[in-house]
Design an enzyme around this catalytic site. Sequence first.
Site, PDB file in Angstrom:
ATOM      1  N   LEU A 171      -8.877  -8.060 -13.846  1.00  0.00           N
ATOM      2  CA  LEU A 171     -10.224  -7.366 -13.846  1.00  0.00           C
ATOM      3  C   LEU A 171     -10.716  -7.648 -15.199  1.00  0.00           C
ATOM      4  O   LEU A 171     -10.043  -7.389 -16.289  1.00  0.00           O
ATOM      5  CB  LEU A 171     -10.390  -6.140 -13.459  1.00  0.00           C
ATOM      6  N   ARG A 193     -14.315 -15.616 -11.842  1.00  0.00           N
ATOM      7  CA  ARG A 193     -13.900 -14.425 -11.895  1.00  0.00           C
ATOM      8  C   ARG A 193     -15.058 -13.343 -12.101  1.00  0.00           C
ATOM      9  O   ARG A 193     -14.955 -12.306 -11.575  1.00  0.00           O
ATOM     10  CB  ARG A 193     -12.811 -14.327 -12.991  1.00  0.00           C
ATOM     11  N   ASN A 210       1.675   3.129  -2.572  1.00  0.00           N
ATOM     12  CA  ASN A 210       0.974   3.711  -3.565  1.00  0.00           C
ATOM     13  C   ASN A 210      -0.318   4.622  -2.888  1.00  0.00           C
ATOM     14  O   ASN A 210      -0.668   5.730  -3.283  1.00  0.00           O
ATOM     15  CB  ASN A 210       0.635   3.333  -4.938  1.00  0.00           C
ATOM     16  N   ASP A 228      -7.729  -6.138 -21.122  1.00  0.00           N
ATOM     17  CA  ASP A 228      -6.427  -6.678 -21.469  1.00  0.00           C
ATOM     18  C   ASP A 228      -5.254  -6.131 -20.564  1.00  0.00           C
ATOM     19  O   ASP A 228      -5.249  -5.105 -20.253  1.00  0.00           O
ATOM     20  CB  ASP A 228      -5.895  -6.239 -22.831  1.00  0.00           C
ATOM     21  N   HIS A 245       1.691   0.832 -13.261  1.00  0.00           N
ATOM     22  CA  HIS A 245       2.721  -0.528 -13.455  1.00  0.00           C
ATOM     23  C   HIS A 245       4.079  -0.133 -13.479  1.00  0.00           C
ATOM     24  O   HIS A 245       4.519   0.968 -14.036  1.00  0.00           O
ATOM     25  CB  HIS A 245       2.081  -1.060 -14.786  1.00  0.00           C
ATOM     26  N   MET A 301      -3.433  -7.298  -7.266  1.00  0.00           N
ATOM     27  CA  MET A 301      -2.785  -8.101  -7.980  1.00  0.00           C
ATOM     28  C   MET A 301      -3.825  -9.208  -8.470  1.00  0.00           C
ATOM     29  O   MET A 301      -3.682 -10.576  -8.285  1.00  0.00           O
ATOM     30  CB  MET A 301      -1.884  -9.096  -7.216  1.00  0.00           C
ATOM     31  N   GLY A 350       0.871  -1.346  -0.084  1.00  0.00           N
ATOM     32  CA  GLY A 350       0.026   0.039  -0.009  1.00  0.00           C
ATOM     33  C   GLY A 350       0.832   1.303   0.172  1.00  0.00           C
ATOM     34  O   GLY A 350       0.443   2.314   0.434  1.00  0.00           O
TER      35      GLY A 350
END
Length: 202
Positions: A94, A66, A15, A144, A110, A91, A13
Amino acid sequence: MNRRLGVLISGRGSNLQAIIEAIGSGQLDASIAVVISNRPGAKGLTKALAAGLSTEVLDHKLFASRREYDVALAALLRRYDVELVCLAGFMRLLGSDFVDAFPNAVLNVHPSLLPAFPGVNAQGQALEHGVKVAGCTVHVVTADLDAGPIIAQSAVPVLPADTVETLSARILVQEHRLYPEAIALVLAGGWIVEGRRFLLPV
Ligand code: GRF
């Protein structure tokens, strides 16, 4: 103005902490409506609680698919009336069931200069490849992996003696600066997404 963010985490955490501090200093005109972790023990939850934020754990292991997880996550964020979703070390992949619920309103940071080195261990991939410049990217999340329109990037040198740890630390300093800046840019509006390109107002 009260622009409501939802921050999704899985771990440390740092960020999240950078976003909290950017809001605290007035650099970012927003509030964090909720911090959601998919991991019950995520250290970032402690940071959120210390900042007096609402926290939720939505454990992906408790969902059969999912799709079911994505739908539940979107519903939870809606319950907190979240306008912009910020992935911060989240992690989990989605899928479109989630992403379509928040069109152009899910961001990720990223630790590579995308499109180089998507996926896990981006810093290790960069070292392995022998690149001389690494960095981080804030992008719009699509279904993606790490492939959505790029909002902002920051580069750092790769030094001969670098390990994954030293390179990650150098990149992380840039992540903490870049992510709040990019969130502010998105909240300011006026931008459009044209194909792969995130275009700022002229
Ligand atoms: C960061 O390097 C981020 O870019 C990546 O995972 C790490 C999360 O770190 N997606 P933290 O949990 O924000 O400290």
